[in-house]
Design an enzyme around this catalytic site. Structure first.
Site, PDB file in Angstrom:
ATOM      1  N   ASN A 193      91.247  77.260  75.215  1.00 11.03           N
ATOM      2  CA  ASN A 193      91.252  78.477  74.403  1.00 11.03           C
ATOM      3  C   ASN A 193      91.543  78.042  72.971  1.00 11.03           C
ATOM      4  OD1 ASN A 193      91.724  80.887  73.136  1.00 11.03           O
ATOM      5  ND2 ASN A 193      93.585  81.390  74.281  1.00 11.03           N
ATOM      6  N   TRP A 194      90.488  77.981  72.169  1.00 10.94           N
ATOM      7  CA  TRP A 194      90.665  77.478  70.799  1.00 10.94           C
ATOM      8  C   TRP A 194      91.355  78.496  69.899  1.00 10.94           C
ATOM      9  CZ3 TRP A 194      85.211  74.936  69.522  1.00 10.94           C
ATOM     10  CH2 TRP A 194      84.969  73.896  70.442  1.00 10.94           C
ATOM     11  N   LYS A 195      91.471  79.722  70.352  1.00 14.65           N
ATOM     12  CA  LYS A 195      92.061  80.792  69.534  1.00 14.65           C
ATOM     13  C   LYS A 195      91.336  80.847  68.187  1.00 14.65           C
ATOM     14  CE  LYS A 195      96.251  80.279  72.175  1.00 14.65           C
ATOM     15  NZ  LYS A 195      97.674  80.449  72.279  1.00 14.65           N
ATOM     16  N   HIS A 238      94.415  88.331  77.110  1.00 13.10           N
ATOM     17  CA  HIS A 238      95.340  87.299  76.635  1.00 13.10           C
ATOM     18  C   HIS A 238      96.585  87.972  76.040  1.00 13.10           C
ATOM     19  CE1 HIS A 238      97.083  84.065  74.304  1.00 13.10           C
ATOM     20  NE2 HIS A 238      96.454  83.249  75.137  1.00 13.10           N
ATOM     21  N   GLU A 261      98.208  87.429  73.478  1.00 10.97           N
ATOM     22  CA  GLU A 261      98.126  87.709  72.035  1.00 10.97           C
ATOM     23  C   GLU A 261      97.348  88.999  71.779  1.00 10.97           C
ATOM     24  OE1 GLU A 261      96.713  83.806  70.943  1.00 10.97           O
ATOM     25  OE2 GLU A 261      98.655  83.019  71.586  1.00 10.97           O
ATOM     26  N   GLU A 279     100.026  83.098  82.519  1.00  7.06           N
ATOM     27  CA  GLU A 279     100.532  82.518  81.280  1.00  7.06           C
ATOM     28  C   GLU A 279     101.844  83.200  80.888  1.00  7.06           C
ATOM     29  OE1 GLU A 279      97.102  80.603  78.890  1.00  7.06           O
ATOM     30  OE2 GLU A 279      97.227  82.685  78.296  1.00  7.06           O
ATOM     31  N   GLY A 299     102.311  78.367  73.272  1.00  5.96           N
ATOM     32  CA  GLY A 299     102.431  77.867  71.906  1.00  5.96           C
ATOM     33  C   GLY A 299     103.843  77.509  71.501  1.00  5.96           C
ATOM     34  N   SER A 342     101.621  75.878  76.979  1.00  4.30           N
ATOM     35  CA  SER A 342     102.078  74.532  76.598  1.00  4.30           C
ATOM     36  C   SER A 342     101.739  73.463  77.645  1.00  4.30           C
ATOM     37  CB  SER A 342     103.567  74.531  76.268  1.00  4.30           C
ATOM     38  OG  SER A 342     103.828  75.426  75.186  1.00  4.30           O
ATOM     39  N   GLY A 382      95.730  75.935  75.197  1.00  7.58           N
ATOM     40  CA  GLY A 382      95.594  76.313  73.796  1.00  7.58           C
ATOM     41  C   GLY A 382      95.641  75.082  72.908  1.00  7.58           C
ATOM     42  N   GLY A 383      96.809  74.805  72.352  1.00  3.98           N
ATOM     43  CA  GLY A 383      96.973  73.723  71.373  1.00  3.98           C
ATOM     44  C   GLY A 383      96.343  72.398  71.790  1.00  3.98           C
TER      45      GLY A 383
HETATM   46  P1  PGA Z   1      99.144  76.892  74.522  1.00  5.58           P
HETATM   47  O1  PGA Z   1      98.263  78.230  74.683  1.00  5.58           O
HETATM   48  O2  PGA Z   1      98.545  75.861  75.445  1.00  5.58           O
HETATM   49  O3  PGA Z   1      98.997  76.509  73.064  1.00  5.58           O
HETATM   50  O4  PGA Z   1     100.538  77.238  74.881  1.00  5.58           O
HETATM   51  C1  PGA Z   1      97.807  78.640  75.934  1.00  5.58           C
HETATM   52  C2  PGA Z   1      97.077  79.954  75.812  1.00  5.58           C
HETATM   53  O5  PGA Z   1      97.499  80.794  75.003  1.00  5.58           O
HETATM   54  O6  PGA Z   1      96.069  80.190  76.495  1.00  5.58           O
END
Ligand code: PGA
Length: 249
Positions: A9-11, A95, A97, A167, A173, A212, A233-234
């Site tokens: 997930n590149w956001k 998600h 967010e 999640e 994050g 994470s 994500g990251g």
């Molecule tokens: P993260 O994000 O790996 O940076 O914690 C995961 C996600 O939000 O899908």
């Protein structure tokens, strides 16, 4: 046997230059990933470019959301049919967010889910509790409520058409990953809840962990019996880390 899926997930990250580098990096190491399917979910504006960069490589493509309506006056939204035109297979739905920063309710998320399935997209259906909810002992109630929003409107069979991503919000994050035991416990709860309604659906559905996950902790998380992959994500923004997660499956 459920296959492992590692989805990035590149956001809202990247540029035309960086996605080129990232995709070429992923492609160059892909042959070493033998036990997992890999997929990327770029910002929507980069989907056409990423599709070209994927070429015939075995990398799935997904969006980060999808509209609950087919077309029309919905400024800022993306129709499932548009995503299908660019060969998207997946759409991240719900998600945290989107839920916390943009106010998406369980009901809206369920409607987006329905449109994705109806259009032949596989929802990467995100659920998970906040730190406050975990600390007050309601984690199971929260994920249950989030799943019920789909089950109550579309039936438990609809869950077989998605990939669930558990999640925990406090792990996203933050560098604070759920321990393999903590994650496995919630994954087992989710599968058990589904099994009580439909054993076949419970056995089939992939449940990914997200929050994470990185090259250092992936192997242990992925070795848990009910963890069928990761939503990353990251660490999905660095080809070597993303590939290392895939290789640890
Ligand atoms: P993260 O994000 O790996 O940076 O914690 C995961 C996600 O939000 O899908």
């Amino acid at each position: 046997m459920r296959r492992t899926l590692i989805a990035g997930n590149w956001k809202m990250n990247g540029s035309l230059a960086s996605i080129n580098e990232l995709m070429n990096g992923i492609k160059s190491g892909l042959s070493d990933v033998t036990n997992a399917d890999m997929a990327v979910c770029p910002p929507a504006v980069y989907i056409p470019a990423v599709r070209e960069l994927i070429g015939d490589a075995h990398i799935g493509l997904g969006s980060q959301n999808v509209c609950d309506q087919a077309s029309g006056a919905f400024t800022g939204e993306l129709a499932a049919s548009m995503l299908k035109e660019f060969d998207c297979q997946y759409a991240i739905i719900g998600h945290s967010e989107r839920r916390s920063l943009y106010g998406e309710s369980d009901e809206l998320v369920a409607r987006r889910f329905a449109m994705a399935v109806e259009s032949g997209l596989i929802p990467l259906f995100c659920i998970g509790e906040t730190l406050e909810e975990r600390e007050s002992g309601v984690t199971e109630d929260v994920v249950s409520r989030q799943i019920d929003a789909v089950i109550n409107t579309q039936g438990v069979e609809a869950i077989a058409k998605c990939v669930i991503a558990y999640e925990p919000v406090w792990a996203i994050g933050t560098g604070k990953t759920a321990s393999p035991e903590q994650a496995q416990a919630v994954h087992a709860y989710i599968r058990g809840k589904l099994a009580a309604l439909n054993a076949e659906v419970a056995e089939k559905v992939q449940i990914l962990y997200g929050g994470s996950m990185n090259a250092g902790n992936a192997a242990e998380l992925l070795s848990q019996p009910d963890i069928d992959g990761g939503l990353i994500g990251g660490a999905s923004l660095k080809p070597e880390d993303f590939l290392a997660i895939g290789k640890s499956a």
